[in-house]
Design a protein around this motif. Sequence first.
Motif, PDB file in Angstrom:
ATOM      1  N   VAL A  15       0.844  -1.198   0.000  1.00  0.00           N
ATOM      2  CA  VAL A  15       0.000   0.000   0.000  1.00  0.00           C
ATOM      3  C   VAL A  15       0.879   1.248   0.000  1.00  0.00           C
ATOM      4  O   VAL A  15       2.070   1.194   0.331  1.00  0.00           O
ATOM      5  N   THR A  17       0.000   5.234   1.426  1.00  0.00           N
ATOM      6  CA  THR A  17      -1.035   6.076   2.018  1.00  0.00           C
ATOM      7  C   THR A  17      -0.460   7.425   2.420  1.00  0.00           C
ATOM      8  O   THR A  17       0.735   7.564   2.673  1.00  0.00           O
ATOM      9  N   VAL A  86      -5.474   6.318  -0.084  1.00  0.00           N
ATOM     10  CA  VAL A  86      -4.927   4.979   0.082  1.00  0.00           C
ATOM     11  C   VAL A  86      -4.844   4.335  -1.296  1.00  0.00           C
ATOM     12  O   VAL A  86      -5.851   4.251  -2.006  1.00  0.00           O
ATOM     13  N   GLY A  88      -3.599   0.917  -3.628  1.00  0.00           N
ATOM     14  CA  GLY A  88      -3.424  -0.525  -3.497  1.00  0.00           C
ATOM     15  C   GLY A  88      -2.096  -1.033  -4.020  1.00  0.00           C
ATOM     16  O   GLY A  88      -2.005  -2.169  -4.491  1.00  0.00           O
TER      17      GLY A  88
END
Length: 114
Positions: A15, A17, A86, A88
């Motif tokens: 991830v 973020t 966020v 992926g």
Amino acid sequence: MNYLIATKKTGARVVHTGISELPVGVPVPRHSHNAEEQVTVLEGKVKIMLGDQEQICERFDSTFISAGVEHELVNVGEETAYVLVVYGSSAVNRTFAATGETVGIGSPEDRFAT
């Protein structure tokens, strides 16, 4: 301005973020990513264009954006907006629709606001 939370540099493997600060009236120009994205408005009022659909999002509204979908964000409120983003993937990039230029998220070339 971007405040990074989880990135490759902090050890994230799947991830990326962060929190983005959006000044009033300053757009994040139309672009797409190579990864899925979730945008949650923490403060303010943000217009999100997904393809040709427009959404007005306020505090705690969230939007899911599939990889490859062109989108644009603009603060349409009266104060600075903050959004939690966020992705992926920890290797996410941004491709600007106007130029076709692809840059790494958070790289020096990733200039979109302010």
